[in-house]
Enzyme design. Structure first.
Site, mmCIF file in Angstrom:
data_model
loop_
_atom_site.group_PDB
_atom_site.id
_atom_site.type_symbol
_atom_site.label_atom_id
_atom_site.label_comp_id
_atom_site.label_asym_id
_atom_site.label_seq_id
_atom_site.Cartn_x
_atom_site.Cartn_y
_atom_site.Cartn_z
ATOM 1 N N LYS A 155 26.628 -4.018 -2.318
ATOM 2 C CA LYS A 155 28.095 -3.947 -2.497
ATOM 3 C C LYS A 155 28.747 -3.183 -1.361
ATOM 4 C CE LYS A 155 27.045 -3.254 -7.370
ATOM 5 N NZ LYS A 155 27.012 -2.165 -8.353
ATOM 6 N N ARG A 176 0.797 -1.225 0.000
ATOM 7 C CA ARG A 176 0.000 0.000 0.000
ATOM 8 C C ARG A 176 0.830 1.275 0.000
ATOM 9 N NH1 ARG A 176 -2.664 -3.864 1.792
ATOM 10 N NH2 ARG A 176 -0.662 -4.356 2.708
ATOM 11 N N THR A 177 1.811 1.337 0.896
ATOM 12 C CA THR A 177 2.493 2.618 1.093
ATOM 13 C C THR A 177 3.243 3.013 -0.179
ATOM 14 O OG1 THR A 177 2.727 2.008 3.401
ATOM 15 C CG2 THR A 177 4.038 3.871 2.640
ATOM 16 N N HIS A 193 5.271 5.769 11.543
ATOM 17 C CA HIS A 193 4.735 5.617 10.182
ATOM 18 C C HIS A 193 3.803 6.817 9.937
ATOM 19 C CE1 HIS A 193 3.498 3.887 6.494
ATOM 20 N NE2 HIS A 193 3.156 2.673 6.877
ATOM 21 N N ARG A 248 11.260 3.877 3.162
ATOM 22 C CA ARG A 248 10.946 2.924 4.238
ATOM 23 C C ARG A 248 12.230 2.179 4.562
ATOM 24 N NH1 ARG A 248 5.891 -1.119 4.437
ATOM 25 N NH2 ARG A 248 4.989 0.846 5.109
HETATM 26 N N1 CP Z 1 -0.035 -0.074 5.931
HETATM 27 C C1 CP Z 1 1.133 -0.352 5.345
HETATM 28 O O1 CP Z 1 2.175 0.230 5.676
HETATM 29 O O2 CP Z 1 1.055 -1.290 4.358
HETATM 30 P P1 CP Z 1 2.267 -1.773 3.467
HETATM 31 O O3 CP Z 1 3.280 -2.428 4.391
HETATM 32 O O4 CP Z 1 1.700 -2.708 2.460
HETATM 33 O O5 CP Z 1 2.882 -0.547 2.836
#
Ligand code: CP
Length: 314
Positions: free
Chosen positions: A79, A50-51, A128, A100
């Site tokens: 590397k 999703r993110t 998050h 991320r």
């Molecule tokens: N909610 C969320 O962070 O989903 P993903 O890990 O799929 O990005």
């Protein structure tokens, strides 16, 4: 000014309301050319559906180009290239970096070394913030307000970064939180301290039944995060502690909405998807509009710019 988004705790009530207003505008008209000529980089050192896809869709629907990776195994990190060097390199190519990373604090570090804004798309079990913006937008849309709500956080409160960010963001709105977690996955003490410091009401429960759920405006379910356990026997022991099944909704308030950051494993039974309380798929859909707002804000495009925008398509 560093326009990075590292933690939602940096945002005031006014800023959150402003971003909700911007997300509302994007929901009315998601397709525009506001970001024509911009390049958005998405660097995902941990898996995501999703993110990453909603950030990339957000950028594409606003006319930006997207570069990046979904799997660090295909990068020169294999590397031995450091995070700092990777960030410096990508800053040569992109106007903004959405990242991320599995390490807590990685987004903060990146924001300190990068000449372009960093948007934290999740750093380990820490924060998050973009998920929180879409959670706030979802709560606002379904409840008509963010104020004075009973919010139940259920499941993995230790490793669940989305619940940590949500607590911080809600400090402006006088919530009452209810924490329900197995002993091994309780809300970390420093987040409870945060609640005390910011006069956030919270109650801890062990029971998870129809009577308890009857008090909820928002029931925020979370997945037990297998990937954060070093001992998989412990994961097996706790993973089914709190499962939401249909009879538990027997006394639910009419306005109750069930949220979940997703992915779901088995913590919400599929039959619940068909009830008017289920909102997790719409919640994920709201991520597009919330992330359009966050990208624009990080690039110093204001709500006024969005309201005056003449590049709307369709
Ligand atoms: N909610 C969320 O962070 O989903 P993903 O890990 O799929 O990005």
């Amino acid at each position: 000014m560093n326009r990075s988004l590292v933690t939602i705790a940096d945002h005031t009530r006014e800023k959150i309301e402003y971003l909700i207003q911007m997300a509302t505008e994007f929901e009315r008209h998601p397709n525009r050319r506001l970001l024509e000529g911009k390049v958005v980089a998405t660097l995902f050192f941990e898996p995501s559906t999703r993110t990453r896809l909603s950030f990339e869709t957000a950028a594409n629907r606003l006319g930006a180009r997207v570069i990046g990776f979904a799997d660090p195994k295909v990068t020169s990190g294999t590397k031995g290239e450091t995070l700092k060097d990777t960030i410096m390199m990508v800053s040569n190519y992109a106007d903004i970096i959405v990242m991320r990373h599995y390490l807590e604090g990685a987004a903060r570090y990146a924001s300190e070394v990068a000449p372009v804004p960093i948007v934290n798309a999740g750093d380990g079990a820490n924060q998050h913030p973009s998920q929180t913006m879409l959670d706030l937008y979802s709560i606002y849309k379904t409840q008509g307000t963010l104020d004075n709500l009973n919010i139940f956080l259920v499941g993995d409160l230790k490793y669940g970064r989305t619940v940590h960010s949500l607590i911080m963001a809600m400090r402006h709105f006088n919530p009452t939180f209810h924490f329900i977690a197995p002993d091994e996955l309780q809300m970390p003490q420093h987040y409870k301290d945060y609640c005390h410091e910011h006069s956030i009401n919270y109650v801890e429960h062990k029971e998870f039944d129809a009577d308890i759920i009857s008090q909820a405006d928002i029931l925020y379910m979370t997945r037990v995060q297998r990937e954060r356990f070093t001992d998989l026997i412990e994961y097996e022991r706790v993973k089914d502690s709190y499962l939401l099944k249909m009879p538990l909704l027997a006394k639910a308030r009419k306005n109750l909405k069930i949220l979940h950051p997703l992915p779901r494993v088995n913590e919400i039974e599929y039959a619940i998807d068909e009830t008017p309380h289920a909102y997790y798929f719409q919640q994920a859909g709201n991520g597009l509009f919330a992330r359009q707002a966050l990208i624009c804000d990080a690039l110093d495009i204001t709500l006024e710019d969005v309201l005056k925008d003449t590049t709307i398509i369709g």
